[in-house]
Motif scaffolding. Sequence first.
Motif, PDB file in Angstrom:
ATOM      1  N   THR A 185      12.487  23.779  48.463  1.00 11.63           N
ATOM      2  CA  THR A 185      12.401  22.475  47.734  1.00 11.63           C
ATOM      3  C   THR A 185      12.205  22.758  46.188  1.00 11.63           C
ATOM      4  OG1 THR A 185       9.970  22.501  47.778  1.00 11.63           O
ATOM      5  CG2 THR A 185      11.262  21.299  49.742  1.00 11.63           C
ATOM      6  N   PHE A 186      12.990  21.729  45.529  1.00  8.88           N
ATOM      7  CA  PHE A 186      13.008  21.590  43.896  1.00  8.88           C
ATOM      8  C   PHE A 186      13.380  20.300  43.551  1.00  8.88           C
ATOM      9  CE2 PHE A 186      17.650  20.917  43.149  1.00  8.88           C
ATOM     10  CZ  PHE A 186      18.096  21.509  44.948  1.00  8.88           C
ATOM     11  N   SER A 187      13.076  20.154  42.436  1.00  4.39           N
ATOM     12  CA  SER A 187      13.267  18.904  41.605  1.00  4.39           C
ATOM     13  C   SER A 187      14.515  19.019  40.852  1.00  4.39           C
ATOM     14  CB  SER A 187      12.206  18.611  40.895  1.00  4.39           C
ATOM     15  OG  SER A 187      11.103  18.455  41.453  1.00  4.39           O
ATOM     16  N   TYR A 188      15.476  17.839  41.058  1.00  5.50           N
ATOM     17  CA  TYR A 188      16.781  17.522  40.196  1.00  5.50           C
ATOM     18  C   TYR A 188      17.380  16.019  40.337  1.00  5.50           C
ATOM     19  CZ  TYR A 188      21.318  18.540  38.585  1.00  5.50           C
ATOM     20  OH  TYR A 188      22.371  18.716  37.851  1.00  5.50           O
ATOM     21  N   PRO A 189      17.550  15.484  39.282  1.00  9.09           N
ATOM     22  CA  PRO A 189      17.969  16.232  37.861  1.00  9.09           C
ATOM     23  C   PRO A 189      16.716  15.909  37.093  1.00  9.09           C
ATOM     24  CG  PRO A 189      19.146  14.092  38.172  1.00  9.09           C
ATOM     25  CD  PRO A 189      18.513  14.240  39.402  1.00  9.09           C
ATOM     26  N   THR A 190      15.750  15.390  37.641  1.00  4.51           N
ATOM     27  CA  THR A 190      14.497  15.161  36.660  1.00  4.51           C
ATOM     28  C   THR A 190      13.404  15.798  37.620  1.00  4.51           C
ATOM     29  OG1 THR A 190      13.667  12.961  37.657  1.00  4.51           O
ATOM     30  CG2 THR A 190      15.222  13.142  35.798  1.00  4.51           C
ATOM     31  N   ALA A 191      12.004  15.714  37.110  1.00  2.00           N
ATOM     32  CA  ALA A 191      10.970  16.358  37.992  1.00  2.00           C
ATOM     33  C   ALA A 191      10.409  15.346  38.830  1.00  2.00           C
ATOM     34  CB  ALA A 191       9.781  16.713  36.929  1.00  2.00           C
ATOM     35  N   ALA A 192      11.054  13.906  38.928  1.00  2.00           N
ATOM     36  CA  ALA A 192      10.501  12.944  39.771  1.00  2.00           C
ATOM     37  C   ALA A 192      11.804  12.752  40.968  1.00  2.00           C
ATOM     38  CB  ALA A 192      10.512  11.654  39.138  1.00  2.00           C
ATOM     39  N   ASP A 193      12.768  13.807  41.065  1.00  2.00           N
ATOM     40  CA  ASP A 193      13.574  13.571  42.016  1.00  2.00           C
ATOM     41  C   ASP A 193      13.670  14.951  42.990  1.00  2.00           C
ATOM     42  OD1 ASP A 193      14.630  11.377  41.043  1.00  2.00           O
ATOM     43  OD2 ASP A 193      15.681  12.693  39.363  1.00  2.00           O
ATOM     44  N   PRO A 194      12.842  14.959  43.993  1.00  2.00           N
ATOM     45  CA  PRO A 194      12.607  15.852  44.931  1.00  2.00           C
ATOM     46  C   PRO A 194      14.015  16.182  45.708  1.00  2.00           C
ATOM     47  CG  PRO A 194      11.658  14.023  45.784  1.00  2.00           C
ATOM     48  CD  PRO A 194      11.970  13.698  44.453  1.00  2.00           C
ATOM     49  N   CYS A 195      14.304  17.428  45.812  1.00  2.00           N
ATOM     50  CA  CYS A 195      15.661  17.798  46.659  1.00  2.00           C
ATOM     51  C   CYS A 195      15.159  19.187  47.419  1.00  2.00           C
ATOM     52  CB  CYS A 195      16.683  18.339  45.628  1.00  2.00           C
ATOM     53  SG  CYS A 195      17.052  17.062  44.685  1.00  2.00           S
ATOM     54  N   ILE A 196      16.029  19.254  48.317  1.00  2.00           N
ATOM     55  CA  ILE A 196      15.746  20.179  49.564  1.00  2.00           C
ATOM     56  C   ILE A 196      17.113  21.071  49.547  1.00  2.00           C
ATOM     57  CG2 ILE A 196      16.424  18.595  51.555  1.00  2.00           C
ATOM     58  CD1 ILE A 196      14.353  20.250  53.231  1.00  2.00           C
ATOM     59  N   LEU A 197      16.984  22.338  49.511  1.00  2.00           N
ATOM     60  CA  LEU A 197      18.174  23.517  49.598  1.00  2.00           C
ATOM     61  C   LEU A 197      17.784  24.120  50.793  1.00  2.00           C
ATOM     62  CD1 LEU A 197      20.236  25.297  48.242  1.00  2.00           C
ATOM     63  CD2 LEU A 197      18.269  26.721  47.659  1.00  2.00           C
ATOM     64  N   VAL A 198      19.024  24.121  51.753  1.00  2.00           N
ATOM     65  CA  VAL A 198      19.176  24.808  52.996  1.00  2.00           C
ATOM     66  C   VAL A 198      20.064  25.683  53.017  1.00  2.00           C
ATOM     67  CG1 VAL A 198      19.221  24.384  55.461  1.00  2.00           C
ATOM     68  CG2 VAL A 198      17.978  22.722  54.140  1.00  2.00           C
ATOM     69  N   ARG A 199      19.679  27.012  53.397  1.00  2.00           N
ATOM     70  CA  ARG A 199      20.863  28.245  53.849  1.00  2.00           C
ATOM     71  C   ARG A 199      21.239  28.015  55.244  1.00  2.00           C
ATOM     72  NH1 ARG A 199      20.275  34.211  51.663  1.00  2.00           N
ATOM     73  NH2 ARG A 199      22.604  34.679  52.040  1.00  2.00           N
ATOM     74  N   THR A 200      22.487  27.535  55.394  1.00  2.00           N
ATOM     75  CA  THR A 200      22.794  27.408  56.948  1.00  2.00           C
ATOM     76  C   THR A 200      23.424  28.592  57.612  1.00  2.00           C
ATOM     77  OG1 THR A 200      24.971  26.304  56.172  1.00  2.00           O
ATOM     78  CG2 THR A 200      22.868  24.876  56.605  1.00  2.00           C
ATOM     79  N   THR A 201      24.145  29.247  56.817  1.00  2.00           N
ATOM     80  CA  THR A 201      24.557  30.778  57.037  1.00  2.00           C
ATOM     81  C   THR A 201      24.354  31.573  55.914  1.00  2.00           C
ATOM     82  OG1 THR A 201      26.976  30.427  56.351  1.00  2.00           O
ATOM     83  CG2 THR A 201      26.464  29.420  58.403  1.00  2.00           C
ATOM     84  N   ALA A 202      24.943  32.799  56.200  1.00  2.00           N
ATOM     85  CA  ALA A 202      24.937  33.872  55.167  1.00  2.00           C
ATOM     86  C   ALA A 202      25.131  33.407  53.894  1.00  2.00           C
ATOM     87  CB  ALA A 202      25.291  35.081  55.709  1.00  2.00           C
ATOM     88  N   ASP A 203      26.406  32.701  54.009  1.00  2.00           N
ATOM     89  CA  ASP A 203      27.031  32.228  52.703  1.00  2.00           C
ATOM     90  C   ASP A 203      27.156  30.720  52.385  1.00  2.00           C
ATOM     91  OD1 ASP A 203      27.950  34.805  52.088  1.00  2.00           O
ATOM     92  OD2 ASP A 203      29.524  34.817  53.253  1.00  2.00           O
ATOM     93  N   THR A 204      26.314  30.032  53.388  1.00  2.00           N
ATOM     94  CA  THR A 204      26.427  28.475  52.990  1.00  2.00           C
ATOM     95  C   THR A 204      25.125  28.115  52.541  1.00  2.00           C
ATOM     96  OG1 THR A 204      28.109  28.469  54.796  1.00  2.00           O
ATOM     97  CG2 THR A 204      27.472  26.593  53.980  1.00  2.00           C
ATOM     98  N   PHE A 205      25.124  27.315  51.310  1.00  2.00           N
ATOM     99  CA  PHE A 205      23.805  26.800  50.997  1.00  2.00           C
ATOM    100  C   PHE A 205      24.187  25.271  50.696  1.00  2.00           C
ATOM    101  CE2 PHE A 205      23.560  31.111  49.623  1.00  2.00           C
ATOM    102  CZ  PHE A 205      22.156  31.264  50.155  1.00  2.00           C
ATOM    103  N   VAL A 206      23.376  24.280  51.200  1.00  2.00           N
ATOM    104  CA  VAL A 206      23.679  22.831  50.941  1.00  2.00           C
ATOM    105  C   VAL A 206      22.218  22.282  50.504  1.00  2.00           C
ATOM    106  CG1 VAL A 206      25.532  22.550  52.750  1.00  2.00           C
ATOM    107  CG2 VAL A 206      23.077  22.342  53.354  1.00  2.00           C
ATOM    108  N   ALA A 207      22.372  21.390  49.613  1.00  2.00           N
ATOM    109  CA  ALA A 207      21.077  20.838  48.870  1.00  2.00           C
ATOM    110  C   ALA A 207      21.441  19.147  48.959  1.00  2.00           C
ATOM    111  CB  ALA A 207      20.878  21.372  47.861  1.00  2.00           C
ATOM    112  N   TYR A 208      20.368  18.420  49.160  1.00  2.00           N
ATOM    113  CA  TYR A 208      20.321  17.130  49.089  1.00  2.00           C
ATOM    114  C   TYR A 208      19.298  16.600  48.401  1.00  2.00           C
ATOM    115  CZ  TYR A 208      23.745  17.751  52.764  1.00  2.00           C
ATOM    116  OH  TYR A 208      24.957  18.096  53.545  1.00  2.00           O
ATOM    117  N   SER A 209      19.269  15.113  48.109  1.00  2.00           N
ATOM    118  CA  SER A 209      18.008  14.633  47.581  1.00  2.00           C
ATOM    119  C   SER A 209      16.986  14.537  48.958  1.00  2.00           C
ATOM    120  CB  SER A 209      18.242  13.128  47.268  1.00  2.00           C
ATOM    121  OG  SER A 209      17.037  12.443  47.044  1.00  2.00           O
ATOM    122  N   GLN A 210      15.873  14.799  48.521  1.00  2.00           N
ATOM    123  CA  GLN A 210      14.799  14.606  49.937  1.00  2.00           C
ATOM    124  C   GLN A 210      14.271  13.289  50.116  1.00  2.00           C
ATOM    125  OE1 GLN A 210      11.583  17.323  49.249  1.00  2.00           O
ATOM    126  NE2 GLN A 210      11.205  17.837  51.279  1.00  2.00           N
TER     127      GLN A 210
END
Length: 168
Positions: free
Chosen positions: A80-105
């Motif tokens: 988890t991380f925040s983007y674009p501001t500290a008040a916007d939580p996001c989630i990063l998921v590694r679905t395969t060895a080469d695939t990363f996706v991220a969404y607003s949480q």
Amino acid sequence: MPSFRRPSSAPLWKDEFSVFTADERYVNRRQFAKFLTLTSLGMFVGNLWILGRSWFSHVRPYPRQTVARTADVPVGGVKTFSYPTAADPCILVRTTADTFVAYSQKCTHLSCAVYYERETNRLACPCHQGFFAIADGAVLQGPPRRPLPRVVLERQGDELRAIGLEGA
Ligand code: FES
């Protein structure tokens, strides 16, 4: 003694003012046309202003921010991380060895925090059983009507950076 009576039944003041009823209507019509023209022009300018505002709000610049190193997130792992501001939580998921996706949480229903459900490979919202596709954030099930905003990622070596937000 002779009396001076007016031959018509029109009141005396109508003789004194040289404005005729037909002309009055003509002037009113002209004023009405002017009013319509100015109102239409005002509405046109207002719509242009709204269009311009919405256009420029969509092209706001997003910061370029490092969110993880590839080694930090194993396949099937989450960060988890925040983007674009500290008040916007996001989630990063590694679905395969080469695939990363991220969404607003924030769930698009009532803003509960979504989490990655590894067994079903989808993002789940515990509040009202809302589910989102991991591939594009689309709604799979539940009360949410809009997909999750997607964080645009850029990969530079082993560094993952967020560079934008789509669908916010
Ligand atoms: S808040 Fe997520 S489904 Fe209602």
